[in-house]
Write a protein that holds these residues in place. Sequence first.
Motif, PDB file in Angstrom:
ATOM      1  N   CYS A  23      49.504  33.458  18.352  1.00  0.00           N
ATOM      2  CA  CYS A  23      48.350  32.574  18.211  1.00  0.00           C
ATOM      3  C   CYS A  23      47.311  32.879  19.286  1.00  0.00           C
ATOM      4  N   LEU A  24      46.060  32.987  18.874  1.00  0.00           N
ATOM      5  CA  LEU A  24      44.971  33.298  19.811  1.00  0.00           C
ATOM      6  C   LEU A  24      44.085  32.084  20.094  1.00  0.00           C
ATOM      7  N   ASN A  25      44.461  30.921  19.589  1.00  0.00           N
ATOM      8  CA  ASN A  25      43.671  29.720  19.826  1.00  0.00           C
ATOM      9  C   ASN A  25      43.878  29.209  21.242  1.00  0.00           C
ATOM     10  N   VAL A  26      42.825  28.689  21.849  1.00  0.00           N
ATOM     11  CA  VAL A  26      42.913  28.059  23.165  1.00  0.00           C
ATOM     12  C   VAL A  26      42.175  26.736  23.122  1.00  0.00           C
ATOM     13  N   ALA A  27      42.530  25.831  24.029  1.00  0.00           N
ATOM     14  CA  ALA A  27      41.890  24.527  24.135  1.00  0.00           C
ATOM     15  C   ALA A  27      41.674  24.199  25.602  1.00  0.00           C
ATOM     16  N   ILE A  28      40.718  23.320  25.887  1.00  0.00           N
ATOM     17  CA  ILE A  28      40.466  22.911  27.261  1.00  0.00           C
ATOM     18  C   ILE A  28      41.137  21.584  27.575  1.00  0.00           C
ATOM     19  N   VAL A  29      41.689  20.928  26.549  1.00  0.00           N
ATOM     20  CA  VAL A  29      42.395  19.665  26.734  1.00  0.00           C
ATOM     21  C   VAL A  29      43.870  19.884  26.414  1.00  0.00           C
ATOM     22  N   PRO A  30      44.783  19.619  27.354  1.00  0.00           N
ATOM     23  CA  PRO A  30      46.207  19.831  27.095  1.00  0.00           C
ATOM     24  C   PRO A  30      46.721  18.941  25.974  1.00  0.00           C
ATOM     25  N   ASP A  31      47.733  19.459  25.268  1.00  0.00           N
ATOM     26  CA  ASP A  31      48.393  18.741  24.166  1.00  0.00           C
ATOM     27  C   ASP A  31      47.492  18.554  22.950  1.00  0.00           C
ATOM     28  N   SER A  32      46.422  19.366  22.856  1.00  0.00           N
ATOM     29  CA  SER A  32      45.625  19.340  21.634  1.00  0.00           C
ATOM     30  C   SER A  32      46.440  19.929  20.485  1.00  0.00           C
ATOM     31  N   ARG A  33      46.132  19.544  19.255  1.00  0.00           N
ATOM     32  CA  ARG A  33      46.836  20.075  18.093  1.00  0.00           C
ATOM     33  C   ARG A  33      46.306  21.464  17.772  1.00  0.00           C
ATOM     34  N   CYS A  34      47.212  22.414  17.634  1.00  0.00           N
ATOM     35  CA  CYS A  34      46.824  23.785  17.324  1.00  0.00           C
ATOM     36  C   CYS A  34      46.344  23.859  15.868  1.00  0.00           C
ATOM     37  N   PRO A  35      45.140  24.374  15.612  1.00  0.00           N
ATOM     38  CA  PRO A  35      44.639  24.430  14.233  1.00  0.00           C
ATOM     39  C   PRO A  35      45.410  25.406  13.346  1.00  0.00           C
ATOM     40  N   THR A  36      46.097  26.384  13.971  1.00  0.00           N
ATOM     41  CA  THR A  36      46.860  27.360  13.188  1.00  0.00           C
ATOM     42  C   THR A  36      48.273  26.887  12.922  1.00  0.00           C
ATOM     43  N   ASN A  37      48.928  26.375  13.961  1.00  0.00           N
ATOM     44  CA  ASN A  37      50.320  25.969  13.846  1.00  0.00           C
ATOM     45  C   ASN A  37      50.497  24.459  13.821  1.00  0.00           C
ATOM     46  N   GLY A  38      49.380  23.738  13.769  1.00  0.00           N
ATOM     47  CA  GLY A  38      49.468  22.290  13.814  1.00  0.00           C
ATOM     48  C   GLY A  38      50.145  21.665  12.620  1.00  0.00           C
ATOM     49  N   HIS A  39      50.225  22.420  11.506  1.00  0.00           N
ATOM     50  CA  HIS A  39      50.852  21.854  10.313  1.00  0.00           C
ATOM     51  C   HIS A  39      52.367  21.924  10.377  1.00  0.00           C
ATOM     52  N   ASN A  40      52.866  22.726  11.332  1.00  0.00           N
ATOM     53  CA  ASN A  40      54.316  22.842  11.469  1.00  0.00           C
ATOM     54  C   ASN A  40      54.866  21.700  12.302  1.00  0.00           C
ATOM     55  N   SER A  41      56.070  21.349  12.055  1.00  0.00           N
ATOM     56  CA  SER A  41      56.717  20.329  12.878  1.00  0.00           C
ATOM     57  C   SER A  41      57.284  20.984  14.122  1.00  0.00           C
ATOM     58  N   GLY A  42      57.459  20.225  15.161  1.00  0.00           N
ATOM     59  CA  GLY A  42      58.040  20.768  16.381  1.00  0.00           C
ATOM     60  C   GLY A  42      56.999  21.029  17.438  1.00  0.00           C
TER      61      GLY A  42
END
Length: 249
Positions: free
Chosen positions: A120-139
């Motif tokens: 995954c190449l996504n990054v966020a500036i706020v910790p514990d943000s939902r990943c737009p690529t893997n956010g649909h997966n559980s866990g």
Amino acid sequence: MAATISSPPTVSLKLMIDPKSNRLLFAEAGKDFVDFLFYIMSLPVGTVMKLLGEQGTVGCIGNIYGSIENLDDSYILSAPEKEMLLKPMLTNYLPNAAFLLPSLQSSTHTNLYKCRSRSCLNVAIVPDSRCPTNGHNSGIHNSMYQNLTFVNPTYNDPNSVDDGGFVEGGVPYMIMDDLSVTPMSAKSIITLLNEFDVKDVGCLEEKVIAVGVNECVELLRASMQESKAVLSAVFLVKKESFIKSERIH
């Protein structure tokens, strides 16, 4: 023992003036002042409005800023979004030019976050943000919690003694009244004097001024107005700011 009070930091700017026409021909500046001018381009609009707010804002953009500031929180979707508009995010790469402006209370970030997935190449500036690529997966994959440290740019020249900023040091720069910047040379000076039809160079005057936080805020304000005489508007009417004035021989 009384505490030592340090003077506010300043940089020098040399104004070249034709006293016959009371016209500013150009200003001579070093790296520190040019770095400040270029640093202006990195400021978000919201940060600029905040800097100018205490002494009046510029144009209708100031009305937008004031509307956001005064709008009741019940009309804002979330408090962080209002904070983001009023205090835009800045990276932690702040060249030395930043000291010529009031302390910037904008939100700054030194860390980036990603999810556990190595691909995954996504990054966020706020910790514990939902990943737009893997956010649909559980866990744990849907949480962007792994810290990635933001690293300032480095220079490849090991012999460089430059301390950051945007332009090379040790070089004089010519600043026009409209804030156009070019490296100074004998050819550029002669060309400019011809353009201004200056016949007697000996009649020109130098005024060396100390430029600090207040002057830089005024420069920022004047640069956003419809004027091509920014330096004249800020400095030529403030005789008390001159620290030296001498005729060119």
